[in-house]
Motif scaffolding. Sequence first.
Motif, PDB file in Angstrom:
ATOM      1  N   ASP A  87       0.816  -1.216   0.000  1.00 12.69           N
ATOM      2  CA  ASP A  87       0.000   0.000   0.000  1.00 12.69           C
ATOM      3  C   ASP A  87       0.851   1.268   0.000  1.00 12.69           C
ATOM      4  O   ASP A  87       0.360   2.351   0.305  1.00 12.69           O
ATOM      5  N   TRP A  88       2.136   1.154  -0.361  1.00 14.24           N
ATOM      6  CA  TRP A  88       3.014   2.309  -0.469  1.00 14.24           C
ATOM      7  C   TRP A  88       3.332   2.588  -1.939  1.00 14.24           C
ATOM      8  O   TRP A  88       3.464   1.661  -2.740  1.00 14.24           O
ATOM      9  N   ALA A  89       3.500   3.869  -2.269  1.00 19.16           N
ATOM     10  CA  ALA A  89       3.949   4.278  -3.603  1.00 19.16           C
ATOM     11  C   ALA A  89       5.153   5.197  -3.456  1.00 19.16           C
ATOM     12  O   ALA A  89       5.126   6.148  -2.666  1.00 19.16           O
ATOM     13  N   ALA A  90       6.227   4.931  -4.202  1.00 17.88           N
ATOM     14  CA  ALA A  90       7.457   5.717  -4.102  1.00 17.88           C
ATOM     15  C   ALA A  90       7.238   7.132  -4.610  1.00 17.88           C
ATOM     16  O   ALA A  90       6.572   7.353  -5.629  1.00 17.88           O
ATOM     17  N   MET A  91       7.842   8.113  -3.904  1.00 20.55           N
ATOM     18  CA  MET A  91       7.716   9.520  -4.259  1.00 20.55           C
ATOM     19  C   MET A  91       9.063  10.203  -4.486  1.00 20.55           C
ATOM     20  O   MET A  91       9.184  11.071  -5.350  1.00 20.55           O
ATOM     21  N   ASP A  92      10.104   9.815  -3.704  1.00 19.11           N
ATOM     22  CA  ASP A  92      11.369  10.547  -3.785  1.00 19.11           C
ATOM     23  C   ASP A  92      12.433   9.797  -2.985  1.00 19.11           C
ATOM     24  O   ASP A  92      12.116   8.981  -2.115  1.00 19.11           O
ATOM     25  N   CYS A  93      13.693  10.070  -3.280  1.00 18.52           N
ATOM     26  CA  CYS A  93      14.835   9.556  -2.511  1.00 18.52           C
ATOM     27  C   CYS A  93      15.890  10.644  -2.416  1.00 18.52           C
ATOM     28  O   CYS A  93      16.202  11.304  -3.410  1.00 18.52           O
ATOM     29  N   ARG A  94      16.443  10.804  -1.188  1.00 18.74           N
ATOM     30  CA  ARG A  94      17.518  11.790  -1.024  1.00 18.74           C
ATOM     31  C   ARG A  94      18.126  11.657   0.377  1.00 18.74           C
ATOM     32  O   ARG A  94      17.411  11.360   1.337  1.00 18.74           O
ATOM     33  N   HIS A  95      19.431  11.888   0.457  1.00 21.18           N
ATOM     34  CA  HIS A  95      20.143  11.923   1.738  1.00 21.18           C
ATOM     35  C   HIS A  95      19.908  10.657   2.564  1.00 21.18           C
ATOM     36  O   HIS A  95      19.697  10.704   3.781  1.00 21.18           O
ATOM     37  N   LEU A  99      10.998   8.379   0.312  1.00 24.58           N
ATOM     38  CA  LEU A  99       9.696   8.937   0.673  1.00 24.58           C
ATOM     39  C   LEU A  99       8.601   8.187  -0.074  1.00 24.58           C
ATOM     40  O   LEU A  99       8.713   7.963  -1.290  1.00 24.58           O
ATOM     41  N   PHE A 100       7.535   7.821   0.647  1.00 29.55           N
ATOM     42  CA  PHE A 100       6.424   7.086   0.065  1.00 29.55           C
ATOM     43  C   PHE A 100       5.107   7.748   0.442  1.00 29.55           C
ATOM     44  O   PHE A 100       4.989   8.395   1.480  1.00 29.55           O
ATOM     45  N   CYS A 101       4.115   7.538  -0.412  1.00 28.90           N
ATOM     46  CA  CYS A 101       2.737   7.903  -0.098  1.00 28.90           C
ATOM     47  C   CYS A 101       2.006   6.614   0.251  1.00 28.90           C
ATOM     48  O   CYS A 101       2.128   5.610  -0.461  1.00 28.90           O
ATOM     49  N   GLN A 102       1.264   6.640   1.342  1.00 25.28           N
ATOM     50  CA  GLN A 102       0.539   5.464   1.806  1.00 25.28           C
ATOM     51  C   GLN A 102      -0.906   5.542   1.333  1.00 25.28           C
ATOM     52  O   GLN A 102      -1.621   6.500   1.627  1.00 25.28           O
ATOM     53  N   PHE A 103      -1.330   4.541   0.577  1.00 27.35           N
ATOM     54  CA  PHE A 103      -2.713   4.506   0.122  1.00 27.35           C
ATOM     55  C   PHE A 103      -3.645   4.236   1.301  1.00 27.35           C
ATOM     56  O   PHE A 103      -3.269   3.590   2.274  1.00 27.35           O
ATOM     57  N   GLY A 104      -4.856   4.715   1.194  1.00 25.15           N
ATOM     58  CA  GLY A 104      -5.830   4.487   2.263  1.00 25.15           C
ATOM     59  C   GLY A 104      -6.567   5.765   2.575  1.00 25.15           C
ATOM     60  O   GLY A 104      -6.504   6.761   1.837  1.00 25.15           O
ATOM     61  N   GLU A 105      -7.288   5.763   3.684  1.00 26.41           N
ATOM     62  CA  GLU A 105      -8.109   6.916   4.037  1.00 26.41           C
ATOM     63  C   GLU A 105      -7.271   8.137   4.400  1.00 26.41           C
ATOM     64  O   GLU A 105      -7.604   9.260   4.076  1.00 26.41           O
ATOM     65  N   THR A 106      -6.144   7.931   5.105  1.00 26.47           N
ATOM     66  CA  THR A 106      -5.345   9.067   5.557  1.00 26.47           C
ATOM     67  C   THR A 106      -4.372   9.558   4.501  1.00 26.47           C
ATOM     68  O   THR A 106      -4.048  10.734   4.458  1.00 26.47           O
TER      69      THR A 106
END
Length: 358
Positions: A87-95, A99-106
């Motif tokens: 339920d995670w989608a990759a968004m960015d990498c650094r240092h 960073l991931f976005c978590q699918f779901g209500e929140t």
Amino acid sequence: MPPPPPSMLMEELLEEVFFRLLPDEPAWLVRASAVCKPWRSILADPVFRRRYREFHGTPPVLGLFEKLSPRLVPIPAFFPAQTYHPDWAAMDCRHGRALFCQFGETRDLIVLDPLTGRQCQVPSPPHYPVYFSAAVLCAAQGCDHHNCQAGHFRVVMCPSKLEGVTLGWMYSSETRLWTELTSDIHPTADYYSVSAMPSILVGDAVYFNVDAVIECQLGTLCFSMFEKPTDDNGTLMMVEDDVLGFAAVVDVTLTLWSREAGPEGAMGWIKLRVIDLKTLLPNVALFIPSALVINGYAEGTQVIFVRTSVGCYMVDLKLGRSRKVSYHGRKSFPYTSFYIPDSCTSAAMEAASPGQGQ
């Protein structure tokens, strides 16, 4: 002053040898630590590890996260197992962070250290955009970013559809608060990017590659916007002298631009060079030229990732070589960091070298 004893000289010579073990092949350090206890003692020393990172300077590319995939695709053969989060989608990498976005209500964000599995949950901002890009970066001033994954971080979020004066939000792990970032920019049209696009940090500014380039100055939290050098699909990158650049593929050639001041002082794009991809990619990867797209860039390096009809290739523009790293060719978020495996100090490594170094 009498000369140091032979054991001290030998240790210094061994350190010089170990410094030259390439960081993009962590298995070499593991094999060296398995030889004997004295060698393992050197490699386990925190001072050696710090000097090893300083010696090599730029962290190597250890793997990549692909679009809509939460699992790291490792490039070295030796890498810790990754927990699968469907339920995670990759968004960015650094240092050293991902960073991931978590699918779901929140739809919260997750900041992960792939080397240790340590993760931090970031609550979503008050007004969550439907489509957005986001960047994660170290919050420490003057940090060399060689080993700061456990420190405070910031997340900058940029909506892919620009409306009104709200151009983004910034989160601080120190205050655990989001700050709304506004600007007097009023775009004449909506800018869309239906999925996360890789960002880039150049100096004290984060740049987002949507239909235009959006710049966020971290010091002043001011936004600006300017056009890309071409309408073709491409990626932001860093070129010589830490200058913002752009790369795009046209047919089987790679064109690089840099953003510099012109004769009258105005900032603009200047074409740097054109590279024939036939000199970098195998023939099988060039069979369908229309499939060639740059889908990733390893920040702080001259390494790009090129999607082809047969998979994704990591291309080192400085060394003029390439290697296939994935069969999918999805949008890539390269992960760079220094990795000296914990197994260099574990009891398991002692068992791997019985009777040696006694």
